[in-house]
Write a protein that holds these residues in place. Structure first.
Motif, PDB file in Angstrom:
ATOM      1  N   ALA A 184      30.741  80.253  58.239  1.00 16.34           N
ATOM      2  CA  ALA A 184      32.277  79.943  58.629  1.00 16.34           C
ATOM      3  C   ALA A 184      32.210  78.411  59.058  1.00 16.34           C
ATOM      4  CB  ALA A 184      32.428  80.959  59.653  1.00 16.34           C
ATOM      5  N   VAL A 185      31.276  77.983  59.927  1.00 20.46           N
ATOM      6  CA  VAL A 185      31.358  76.711  60.150  1.00 20.46           C
ATOM      7  C   VAL A 185      31.368  75.494  59.146  1.00 20.46           C
ATOM      8  CG1 VAL A 185      30.166  74.992  61.855  1.00 20.46           C
ATOM      9  CG2 VAL A 185      30.652  77.324  62.474  1.00 20.46           C
ATOM     10  N   VAL A 199      28.208  83.034  60.823  1.00 22.22           N
ATOM     11  CA  VAL A 199      28.520  82.152  61.645  1.00 22.22           C
ATOM     12  C   VAL A 199      28.305  80.773  61.092  1.00 22.22           C
ATOM     13  CG1 VAL A 199      28.296  80.902  63.833  1.00 22.22           C
ATOM     14  CG2 VAL A 199      28.723  83.161  63.796  1.00 22.22           C
ATOM     15  N   ARG A 228      33.553  90.999  57.220  1.00 23.48           N
ATOM     16  CA  ARG A 228      34.928  90.796  57.781  1.00 23.48           C
ATOM     17  C   ARG A 228      35.661  91.950  58.479  1.00 23.48           C
ATOM     18  NH1 ARG A 228      36.898  85.585  56.064  1.00 23.48           N
ATOM     19  NH2 ARG A 228      35.751  84.720  54.393  1.00 23.48           N
ATOM     20  N   LEU A 273      34.834  83.502  61.027  1.00 20.16           N
ATOM     21  CA  LEU A 273      34.326  83.007  62.330  1.00 20.16           C
ATOM     22  C   LEU A 273      34.957  83.941  63.283  1.00 20.16           C
ATOM     23  CD1 LEU A 273      32.444  81.041  64.032  1.00 20.16           C
ATOM     24  CD2 LEU A 273      34.429  79.646  64.146  1.00 20.16           C
ATOM     25  N   ASP A 274      36.307  84.179  63.151  1.00 17.85           N
ATOM     26  CA  ASP A 274      36.955  85.013  64.142  1.00 17.85           C
ATOM     27  C   ASP A 274      36.395  86.551  64.160  1.00 17.85           C
ATOM     28  OD1 ASP A 274      38.486  83.073  65.040  1.00 17.85           O
ATOM     29  OD2 ASP A 274      40.308  83.429  63.830  1.00 17.85           O
ATOM     30  N   GLY A 285      34.633  75.857  56.939  1.00 14.37           N
ATOM     31  CA  GLY A 285      35.722  75.987  57.760  1.00 14.37           C
ATOM     32  C   GLY A 285      36.667  77.247  57.599  1.00 14.37           C
ATOM     33  N   ASP A 286      36.097  78.293  57.271  1.00  7.63           N
ATOM     34  CA  ASP A 286      36.546  79.785  57.275  1.00  7.63           C
ATOM     35  C   ASP A 286      36.719  80.274  58.673  1.00  7.63           C
ATOM     36  OD1 ASP A 286      37.218  82.207  56.914  1.00  7.63           O
ATOM     37  OD2 ASP A 286      35.761  82.722  55.263  1.00  7.63           O
ATOM     38  N   ASP A 287      37.845  79.840  59.512  1.00  9.18           N
ATOM     39  CA  ASP A 287      38.212  80.481  60.733  1.00  9.18           C
ATOM     40  C   ASP A 287      38.360  81.787  60.593  1.00  9.18           C
ATOM     41  OD1 ASP A 287      38.289  77.934  61.686  1.00  9.18           O
ATOM     42  OD2 ASP A 287      40.254  77.595  61.512  1.00  9.18           O
ATOM     43  N   GLU A 288      38.773  82.610  59.609  1.00  4.48           N
ATOM     44  CA  GLU A 288      39.002  84.137  59.360  1.00  4.48           C
ATOM     45  C   GLU A 288      37.491  84.780  59.728  1.00  4.48           C
ATOM     46  OE1 GLU A 288      40.027  87.289  56.221  1.00  4.48           O
ATOM     47  OE2 GLU A 288      41.442  85.736  56.402  1.00  4.48           O
TER      48      GLU A 288
END
Length: 136
Positions: free
Chosen positions: A76-77, A73, A53, A85-86, A80-83
């Motif tokens: 994250a998908v 990735v 991160r 993924l970003d 559902g970890d958008d942080e």
């Protein structure tokens, strides 16, 4: 020395036909066992999360870094970890902008088959790891 070189021959072909990868696989096995043991004793380990991160770009061995990013990735998908993924998307954008040859090659350092520093892409000795391109 490996047992294929030191043990008496009892078979017509070597025990490990790809001895050039034998040591790598041996090390991977230890790392996997260590990770499983740590997860069983310590629960969820945030050390890897923080390292992924907080990074600004992909770094280190080009192939492993891209595979790690691909795995992050997927995690994250799936979770559902958008942080996360970003964070990986930011690293990807920065890496493509700063550490990628116009041809799409990754890894400017022969030593360690690794990404170099930002904007250091020597044309006369580009490593441009093709396996890293496959990891994309």
């Amino acid at each position: 020395m490996t047992t294929t070189r030191t043990a008496p021959r009892r078979r017509s072909r070597p025990r490990a036909p790809t001895t050039e990868w034998g040591h790598e696989l041996y090390c991977y096995g230890h790392l996997i066992q260590a990770a499983v043991a740590r997860a069983r004793t310590a629960g969820h380990d945030q050390l890897a999360d923080v390292a992924i991160r907080d990074a600004a770009v992909l770094r280190g061995h080009a192939v492993r870094a891209v595979y790690l990013a691909s795995g992050a990735v997927d995690v994250a998908v799936e979770t559902g970890d958008d942080e996360l993924l970003d964070a990986v998307a930011r690293q990807w954008r920065n890496t493509v902008a700063r550490r990628t040859y116009l041809t799409g090659g990754f890894g400017s350092r022969h030593q360690d088959e690794a990404f170099g520093d930002d904007f250091v892409l020597p044309p006369d000795r580009a490593y441009s790891e093709t396996c890293a391109g496959s990891a994309r």
